[in-house]
Enzyme design. Structure first.
Site, PDB file in Angstrom:
ATOM      1  CB  CYS A  33     -11.645  20.524  -3.220  1.00 21.37           C
ATOM      2  SG  CYS A  33      -9.910  21.034  -3.144  1.00 21.37           S
ATOM      3  CG  ASP A  49      -1.855   1.167   1.306  1.00 20.09           C
ATOM      4  OD1 ASP A  49      -1.791   2.041   0.420  1.00 20.09           O
ATOM      5  OD2 ASP A  49      -2.660   1.219   2.257  1.00 20.09           O
ATOM      6  CB  ILE A  50       2.337   3.254  -2.743  1.00 20.36           C
ATOM      7  CG1 ILE A  50       3.106   2.008  -3.206  1.00 20.36           C
ATOM      8  CG2 ILE A  50       3.215   4.498  -2.878  1.00 20.36           C
ATOM      9  CD1 ILE A  50       3.534   2.067  -4.659  1.00 20.36           C
TER      10      ILE A  50
END
Length: 380
Positions: free
Chosen positions: A352, A171-172
């Site tokens: 956003c 999991d990066i």
């Protein structure tokens, strides 16, 4: 020869231009609609014309203007592309020039960039996010709450990875370990998570204790070992254009030949080399939202794109839920963070939300393989 003196524009010139500009998007200065803005300082008009996005955001933080519904204001501003009618100041142009020359996401800088945002304080994020601390877009197809949407996203991700018991997963950019914890608990897999935020890792290790999960303070360029699956949720936006090919090569070298890689990232409809200047200065330093063209160029020769799933409108709902949580819990955060931070953070979340509502930004889950002999079955 008679000297010609050119006088600077009068204040009324800037006010008139800004009002006409906002009128294009149906926004009235000092109007009564939720999306209308209320100007509190006449200096606002010149500042927004001269400094564009940066001037708009900073003048809001300074209290020069306000708006009842920032999300809807930005939805209209971005839908009608009003940014095309303003001119960035010299500092913005210099930032663009630097991005073309320098690598702001090099190994050492990556740690500093992450610390600026993700080490703000776990108390802030615990008050804002879902119960699992998932700081990425939720999946609202069959969800009615933020907790349900985030769990649905984690389940969808696991299904797309076709997880099987005993698999080793990388999991990066693991955050607080929400994916790692969910995958280990529900699918009996072994997860290695890497992250460059000390604050996230400290809490993540507590949340994932007693599970086959190892969370490490490490950059993607320092990865070793081989994995059955690789996943990255909301981290690619911090990689930087100059490092895209390096990133995909790193993933390729650590993924087994029959493995699956899932990339979850915000996406842009156009290819650029720099992010919004206000976001870069106050929220995510040196970040960049990639386009599909930039992603496929970096993956060229490394992977086969098996599936692309866009659920960008779900990010609008996610951001609105975060904003509601943040506002509701602000009394317990106010003493530590202060009023200016509150305005900055709400501006970030709601601007956003407006960008996704206007369809300027997308949310992509892209599945890559090295070429599975049996093919890949897409999941929705």
């Amino acid at each position: 020869m008679k000297e010609i003196i050119i006088s600077p524009p009068k204040a009324s010139y800037y006010e008139e231009r800004v009002k006409k500009l906002f009128a294009i998007a149906g926004i009235t200065v000092n109007g009564s609609k939720d999306c209308d803005i209320q100007v509190n300082d006449q200096r606002f008009y010149k500042r927004v014309l001269v400094s564009s996005s940066l001037g708009l955001g900073e003048s809001y933080m300074d209290g020069w203007w306000d708006c009842y519904s920032l999300d809807e204001f930005f939805s209209k501003v971005l839908e009608y592309r009003l940014d095309q009618y303003t001119h960035a100041d010299i500092s913005s142009w210099f930032a663009v020039l630097q991005s073309k020359i320098l690598n702001f996401q090099g190994l050492k800088k990556a740690y500093r960039n992450a610390s600026f945002h993700y080490d703000l304080g776990n108390d802030l994020f615990r008050k804002m996010l879902d119960k699992r601390l998932t700081y990425t877009c939720g999946y609202w197809k069959q969800a009615s709450t933020l907790d349900e949407a985030q769990e649905a996203k984690l389940e969808l991700t696991c299904q797309k990875l076709h997880l099987k018991p005993g698999m080793r997963i990388l999991d990066i950019g693991c955050g607080w370990g929400s994916f790692a914890k969910y995958a280990a608990e529900k699918f009996d897999v072994i997860v290695t998570g890497i992250n460059v935020s000390k604050e996230q890792l400290a809490l993540g290790k507590v949340l994932c204790r007693d599970l086959p999960v190892e969370l490490k303070f490490q950059d993607y360029r320092e990865i070793e070992d081989q994995f059955d699956r690789v996943v990255s949720l909301g981290m690619f936006e911090h990689v930087g254009l100059k490092n895209y090919k390096t990133y995909f090569k790193a993933v390729n070298s650590r993924l087994k030949s029959d493995g699956i890689f899932l990339l979850h990232t915000i996406g842009s409809d156009v290819s650029t080399k720099e992010n919004d200047p206000w976001i870069s200065k106050y929220i995510f330093p040196n970040s960049l939202i990639p386009s599909i063209a930039q992603i496929t160029d970096a993956a060229d020769g490394q992977f086969i794109m098996e599936d692309l799933h866009n659920f960008g409108l779900d990010y609008d709902k996610t951001l609105m839920a975060w904003s509601e949580n943040f506002s509701k819990n602000w009394p317990s955060l106010e003493k530590k963070y202060g009023e200016r931070f509150y305005k900055m953070w709400q501006y970030y979340l709601l601007s956003c939300a407006g960008s996704f509502r206007a369809r300027k930004n997308q949310l992509w889950q892209i599945v890559f393989t090295k070429g599975l002999k049996q093919g890949y079955m897409a999941i929705r």
